[in-house]
Design a protein around this motif. Structure first.
Motif, PDB file in Angstrom:
ATOM      1  N   ASP A 120       0.827  -1.190   0.000  1.00  0.00           N
ATOM      2  CA  ASP A 120       0.000   0.000   0.000  1.00  0.00           C
ATOM      3  C   ASP A 120       0.867   1.246   0.000  1.00  0.00           C
ATOM      4  N   PHE A 121       0.311   2.308  -0.561  1.00  0.00           N
ATOM      5  CA  PHE A 121       0.971   3.600  -0.672  1.00  0.00           C
ATOM      6  C   PHE A 121      -0.056   4.615  -0.191  1.00  0.00           C
ATOM      7  N   VAL A 122       0.190   5.224   0.970  1.00  0.00           N
ATOM      8  CA  VAL A 122      -0.790   6.088   1.627  1.00  0.00           C
ATOM      9  C   VAL A 122      -0.292   7.523   1.632  1.00  0.00           C
ATOM     10  N   THR A 123      -1.201   8.458   1.308  1.00  0.00           N
ATOM     11  CA  THR A 123      -0.861   9.874   1.342  1.00  0.00           C
ATOM     12  C   THR A 123      -2.053  10.680   1.851  1.00  0.00           C
ATOM     13  N   THR A 124      -1.792  11.847   2.406  1.00  0.00           N
ATOM     14  CA  THR A 124      -2.862  12.733   2.856  1.00  0.00           C
ATOM     15  C   THR A 124      -3.241  13.727   1.760  1.00  0.00           C
ATOM     16  N   THR A 125      -2.706  13.558   0.595  1.00  0.00           N
ATOM     17  CA  THR A 125      -3.019  14.414  -0.550  1.00  0.00           C
ATOM     18  C   THR A 125      -3.521  13.523  -1.681  1.00  0.00           C
ATOM     19  N   GLY A 168      -0.280  -3.611  -8.728  1.00  0.00           N
ATOM     20  CA  GLY A 168      -0.939  -4.257  -7.596  1.00  0.00           C
ATOM     21  C   GLY A 168      -0.749  -3.563  -6.259  1.00  0.00           C
ATOM     22  N   VAL A 169      -0.413  -2.277  -6.290  1.00  0.00           N
ATOM     23  CA  VAL A 169      -0.230  -1.509  -5.064  1.00  0.00           C
ATOM     24  C   VAL A 169      -1.531  -0.762  -4.769  1.00  0.00           C
ATOM     25  N   VAL A 170      -2.014  -0.835  -3.537  1.00  0.00           N
ATOM     26  CA  VAL A 170      -3.219  -0.110  -3.145  1.00  0.00           C
ATOM     27  C   VAL A 170      -2.822   1.346  -2.892  1.00  0.00           C
ATOM     28  N   ALA A 171      -3.351   2.253  -3.714  1.00  0.00           N
ATOM     29  CA  ALA A 171      -3.042   3.680  -3.600  1.00  0.00           C
ATOM     30  C   ALA A 171      -4.133   4.348  -2.766  1.00  0.00           C
ATOM     31  N   PRO A 194      -0.038   9.613 -13.350  1.00  0.00           N
ATOM     32  CA  PRO A 194       0.939   8.555 -13.602  1.00  0.00           C
ATOM     33  C   PRO A 194       1.272   7.724 -12.369  1.00  0.00           C
ATOM     34  N   ALA A 195       1.343   8.355 -11.197  1.00  0.00           N
ATOM     35  CA  ALA A 195       1.657   7.615  -9.976  1.00  0.00           C
ATOM     36  C   ALA A 195       0.532   6.647  -9.623  1.00  0.00           C
ATOM     37  N   GLU A 196      -0.709   7.105  -9.766  1.00  0.00           N
ATOM     38  CA  GLU A 196      -1.833   6.232  -9.449  1.00  0.00           C
ATOM     39  C   GLU A 196      -1.923   5.072 -10.439  1.00  0.00           C
ATOM     40  N   ARG A 197      -1.740   5.351 -11.732  1.00  0.00           N
ATOM     41  CA  ARG A 197      -1.762   4.275 -12.732  1.00  0.00           C
ATOM     42  C   ARG A 197      -0.664   3.256 -12.475  1.00  0.00           C
ATOM     43  N   CYS A 198       0.527   3.733 -12.136  1.00  0.00           N
ATOM     44  CA  CYS A 198       1.650   2.833 -11.846  1.00  0.00           C
ATOM     45  C   CYS A 198       1.321   1.934 -10.658  1.00  0.00           C
ATOM     46  N   ALA A 199       0.749   2.522  -9.619  1.00  0.00           N
ATOM     47  CA  ALA A 199       0.382   1.735  -8.435  1.00  0.00           C
ATOM     48  C   ALA A 199      -0.628   0.653  -8.802  1.00  0.00           C
ATOM     49  N   VAL A 200      -1.680   1.051  -9.494  1.00  0.00           N
ATOM     50  CA  VAL A 200      -2.735   0.095  -9.858  1.00  0.00           C
ATOM     51  C   VAL A 200      -2.184  -1.007 -10.755  1.00  0.00           C
ATOM     52  N   ALA A 227     -11.497  -2.057   6.560  1.00  0.00           N
ATOM     53  CA  ALA A 227     -10.241  -2.811   6.583  1.00  0.00           C
ATOM     54  C   ALA A 227      -9.406  -2.398   5.373  1.00  0.00           C
ATOM     55  N   LEU A 228      -8.137  -2.218   5.580  1.00  0.00           N
ATOM     56  CA  LEU A 228      -7.269  -1.771   4.494  1.00  0.00           C
ATOM     57  C   LEU A 228      -7.381  -2.658   3.252  1.00  0.00           C
ATOM     58  N   PRO A 229      -7.418  -3.977   3.386  1.00  0.00           N
ATOM     59  CA  PRO A 229      -7.565  -4.799   2.174  1.00  0.00           C
ATOM     60  C   PRO A 229      -8.859  -4.519   1.400  1.00  0.00           C
ATOM     61  N   SER A 230      -9.911  -4.050   2.094  1.00  0.00           N
ATOM     62  CA  SER A 230     -11.172  -3.762   1.401  1.00  0.00           C
ATOM     63  C   SER A 230     -11.046  -2.574   0.459  1.00  0.00           C
ATOM     64  N   LEU A 231     -10.033  -1.741   0.640  1.00  0.00           N
ATOM     65  CA  LEU A 231      -9.847  -0.577  -0.223  1.00  0.00           C
ATOM     66  C   LEU A 231      -9.349  -0.952  -1.615  1.00  0.00           C
ATOM     67  N   THR A 232      -8.996  -2.207  -1.815  1.00  0.00           N
ATOM     68  CA  THR A 232      -8.604  -2.630  -3.163  1.00  0.00           C
ATOM     69  C   THR A 232      -9.777  -2.471  -4.130  1.00  0.00           C
ATOM     70  N   ALA A 233     -11.012  -2.514  -3.627  1.00  0.00           N
ATOM     71  CA  ALA A 233     -12.187  -2.357  -4.483  1.00  0.00           C
ATOM     72  C   ALA A 233     -12.289  -0.955  -5.068  1.00  0.00           C
ATOM     73  N   VAL A 234     -11.720   0.040  -4.402  1.00  0.00           N
ATOM     74  CA  VAL A 234     -11.789   1.419  -4.898  1.00  0.00           C
ATOM     75  C   VAL A 234     -10.424   1.916  -5.370  1.00  0.00           C
ATOM     76  N   ASN A 235      -9.464   1.011  -5.452  1.00  0.00           N
ATOM     77  CA  ASN A 235      -8.114   1.388  -5.874  1.00  0.00           C
ATOM     78  C   ASN A 235      -8.148   1.981  -7.276  1.00  0.00           C
ATOM     79  N   GLY A 236      -7.543   3.160  -7.428  1.00  0.00           N
ATOM     80  CA  GLY A 236      -7.494   3.817  -8.728  1.00  0.00           C
ATOM     81  C   GLY A 236      -8.710   4.665  -9.021  1.00  0.00           C
ATOM     82  N   ALA A 237      -9.564   4.892  -8.035  1.00  0.00           N
ATOM     83  CA  ALA A 237     -10.779   5.682  -8.242  1.00  0.00           C
ATOM     84  C   ALA A 237     -10.919   6.719  -7.134  1.00  0.00           C
TER      85      ALA A 237
END
Length: 70
Positions: A8-13, A27-30, A18-24, A44-54
């Motif tokens: 996972d890659f977590v940010t407050t911004t 297989g990195v949860v952005a 390009p960074a989000e596409r690279c993560a997705v 749960a952090l793993p549940s955020l994979t459903a919204v990864n990249g959105a």
């Protein structure tokens, strides 16, 4: 935990496109600021994979944010 590992890659911004596409693509949860609220409210952090990249808004929303905060 079921022993599943994920990156996972977590940010407050927000992530750049390009960074989000690279993560997705790799297989990195952005987790950006819109998703931090979900996590903070008990998702749960793993549940955020459903919204990864959105969730960073459409072009108009991003332009408004850029004009407001940058």
């Amino acid at each position: 935990m079921d022993g599943t590992q994920f990156e996972d890659f977590v940010t407050t911004t927000y992530f750049s496109g390009p960074a989000e596409r690279c993560a997705v693509q790799n297989g990195v949860v952005a987790v950006h600021r819109d998703h931090l609220g979900l996590w903070n409210n008990g998702a749960a952090l793993p549940s955020l994979t459903a919204v990864n990249g959105a969730g960073q808004g459409d072009r108009r929303h991003r332009a408004l944010r850029k004009n407001t905060y940058e």
